[in-house]
Design an enzyme around this catalytic site. Structure first.
Site, short mmCIF file in Angstrom:
data_model
loop_
_atom_site.label_atom_id
_atom_site.label_comp_id
_atom_site.label_asym_id
_atom_site.label_seq_id
_atom_site.Cartn_x
_atom_site.Cartn_y
_atom_site.Cartn_z
N ARG A 3 -0.54 5.79 8.18
CA ARG A 3 -0.74 4.34 8.20
C ARG A 3 0.62 3.62 8.23
O ARG A 3 1.62 4.21 8.59
CB ARG A 3 -1.61 3.94 7.00
CG ARG A 3 -2.98 4.64 7.03
CD ARG A 3 -3.85 4.26 5.86
NE ARG A 3 -4.21 2.84 5.90
CZ ARG A 3 -4.77 2.20 4.87
NH1 ARG A 3 -5.04 2.84 3.75
NH2 ARG A 3 -5.05 0.92 4.98
N TYR A 48 -12.19 3.41 4.24
CA TYR A 48 -12.51 3.91 2.89
C TYR A 48 -13.95 4.40 2.73
O TYR A 48 -14.31 4.88 1.64
CB TYR A 48 -12.19 2.83 1.86
CG TYR A 48 -10.72 2.43 1.85
CD1 TYR A 48 -9.74 3.34 1.47
CD2 TYR A 48 -10.32 1.15 2.25
CE1 TYR A 48 -8.40 2.98 1.48
CE2 TYR A 48 -8.99 0.79 2.26
CZ TYR A 48 -8.03 1.71 1.87
OH TYR A 48 -6.70 1.37 1.88
N GLU A 72 -1.74 12.46 -8.15
CA GLU A 72 -1.85 11.22 -7.36
C GLU A 72 -2.82 11.48 -6.21
O GLU A 72 -2.68 12.47 -5.49
CB GLU A 72 -0.46 10.86 -6.81
CG GLU A 72 -0.47 9.68 -5.87
CD GLU A 72 0.91 9.36 -5.29
OE1 GLU A 72 1.94 9.70 -5.92
OE2 GLU A 72 0.96 8.77 -4.21
N ARG A 95 -15.33 -2.54 1.24
CA ARG A 95 -14.01 -2.90 1.71
C ARG A 95 -13.58 -1.99 2.87
O ARG A 95 -13.60 -0.77 2.71
CB ARG A 95 -13.05 -2.70 0.53
CG ARG A 95 -11.62 -2.65 0.88
CD ARG A 95 -10.80 -2.06 -0.27
NE ARG A 95 -9.40 -2.19 0.03
CZ ARG A 95 -8.45 -1.43 -0.47
NH1 ARG A 95 -8.73 -0.49 -1.34
NH2 ARG A 95 -7.21 -1.61 -0.11
N ASN A 145 -5.36 7.03 -8.64
CA ASN A 145 -5.18 6.34 -7.36
C ASN A 145 -4.72 4.93 -7.71
O ASN A 145 -5.54 4.05 -8.01
CB ASN A 145 -6.48 6.30 -6.56
CG ASN A 145 -6.27 5.70 -5.16
OD1 ASN A 145 -5.22 5.13 -4.89
ND2 ASN A 145 -7.27 5.83 -4.30
N ALA A 165 -2.44 0.04 -4.00
CA ALA A 165 -1.23 -0.62 -3.50
C ALA A 165 -0.06 -0.51 -4.48
O ALA A 165 1.11 -0.48 -4.05
CB ALA A 165 -1.53 -2.09 -3.21
N HIS A 219 -5.14 9.69 -2.86
CA HIS A 219 -5.45 8.58 -1.96
C HIS A 219 -6.63 8.99 -1.09
O HIS A 219 -6.74 10.15 -0.68
CB HIS A 219 -4.25 8.23 -1.08
CG HIS A 219 -3.08 7.80 -1.89
ND1 HIS A 219 -3.00 6.56 -2.47
CD2 HIS A 219 -1.97 8.48 -2.29
CE1 HIS A 219 -1.89 6.48 -3.18
NE2 HIS A 219 -1.24 7.64 -3.09
N PRO A 234 -5.89 -1.47 -7.89
CA PRO A 234 -6.43 -2.70 -7.31
C PRO A 234 -7.26 -2.49 -6.03
O PRO A 234 -6.90 -1.68 -5.18
CB PRO A 234 -5.18 -3.54 -7.00
CG PRO A 234 -4.06 -2.57 -6.98
CD PRO A 234 -4.43 -1.49 -7.94
N ASN A 235 -8.32 -3.26 -5.98
CA ASN A 235 -9.23 -3.34 -4.83
C ASN A 235 -10.16 -2.13 -4.67
O ASN A 235 -11.05 -2.14 -3.83
CB ASN A 235 -8.46 -3.59 -3.51
CG ASN A 235 -7.67 -4.87 -3.58
OD1 ASN A 235 -8.24 -5.93 -3.85
ND2 ASN A 235 -6.36 -4.81 -3.36
C1 DQA Z 1 -5.08 3.88 -1.05
C2 DQA Z 1 -3.96 3.70 -0.04
C3 DQA Z 1 -3.09 2.52 -0.42
O1 DQA Z 1 -2.04 2.36 0.51
C4 DQA Z 1 -3.92 1.25 -0.40
O2 DQA Z 1 -3.14 0.16 -0.84
C5 DQA Z 1 -5.16 1.36 -1.20
C6 DQA Z 1 -5.91 2.62 -1.20
C7 DQA Z 1 -6.06 5.01 -0.65
O3 DQA Z 1 -6.77 5.48 -1.51
O4 DQA Z 1 -6.11 5.41 0.52
O5 DQA Z 1 -5.65 0.38 -1.77
O6 DQA Z 1 -4.53 4.24 -2.30
#
Ligand code: DQA
Length: 137
Positions: free
Chosen positions: A104, A22, A95, A17, A71, A74, A97, A9-10
Site C-alpha cells: 500500500r 478489510y 504485530e 469500512r 493491530n 494507523a 495487520h 483506531p477505526n
Molecule cells: C491496518 C493497516 C494500517 O495501515 C491502517 O491504518 C489500518 C489497518 C491493517 O490492519 O491492515 O487502519 O493496520
C-alpha cells in the site's frame, strides 16, 4: 494461557469500512468464532480509537498476560508512545495487520512497533490474528 487482542483506531468499523481492503465481517463476529475455536485459551479483546487508552491497556496487561496480538492500525506508523509501551513491557507482542501494508502507500511501510515486536503478520485478512494466536500456542 491469557492472550489479548488489542485493536487501534477505526478497527471498530470492520465490516463497514473499506470492505474491499478489510472485508465485510465485523470484528465481534470474527472474535466470537475465534473464541469458540479456542475454548481453552483465556482470550480477550480491547479496541480504542484513542492512543493513550491503547498505551494504558498495553501497560495494564503487559506484565501478566502470555501474549498480546496488537493491530495498532494507523498508530503503527506514527506512535512513538505505543512503540515505547511495547518496548517497556515483558509480555511478547505480535504485530498484525489485515492488509499487506507493504503493498500500500509508502507511509504504511514504516512501523515504529516492529523493532520490539516478537514478529509481524501482515496481509492475511482477519486470518492474520489467527496465525498470531497459533504462534503463541
Ligand atoms: C491496518 C493497516 C494500517 O495501515 C491502517 O491504518 C489500518 C489497518 C491493517 O490492519 O491492515 O487502519 O493496520
Amino acid at each position: 494461557m491469557k492472550i489479548i487482542i488489542i485493536n487501534g483506531p477505526n478497527l471498530n468499523l470492520l465490516g463497514k469500512r473499506e470492505t474491499n481492503i478489510y472485508g465485510d465481517l465485523s470484528f465481534q463476529e470474527f472474535f466470537d468464532e475465534l473464541k469458540e475455536k479456542n475454548p481453552t485459551i483465556k482470550l480477550s479483546y480491547f479496541q480504542s480509537n484513542i492512543e493513550g487508552e491503547l498505551i494504558d491497556k498495553i501497560q495494564e496487561v503487559g506484565f501478566d498476560y502470555d501474549g498480546i496480538i496488537l493491530n495498532a492500525a494507523a498508530y503503527t506508523h506514527t506512535s512513538i508512545g505505543i512503540a515505547d509501551a511495547v518496548a517497556g513491557i515483558t509480555t511478547p507482542v505480535i504485530e498484525v495487520h489485515i492488509s499487506n501494508t507493504y503493498s500500500r502507500e509508502s507511509f504504511r511501510h514504516k512501523s515504529y512497533l516492529a523493532p520490539n515486536a516478537k514478529g509481524i503478520i501482515t496481509g492475511f485478512g482477519l486470518q492474520s490474528y489467527e496465525l498470531a494466536l497459533q504462534s503463541f500456542l
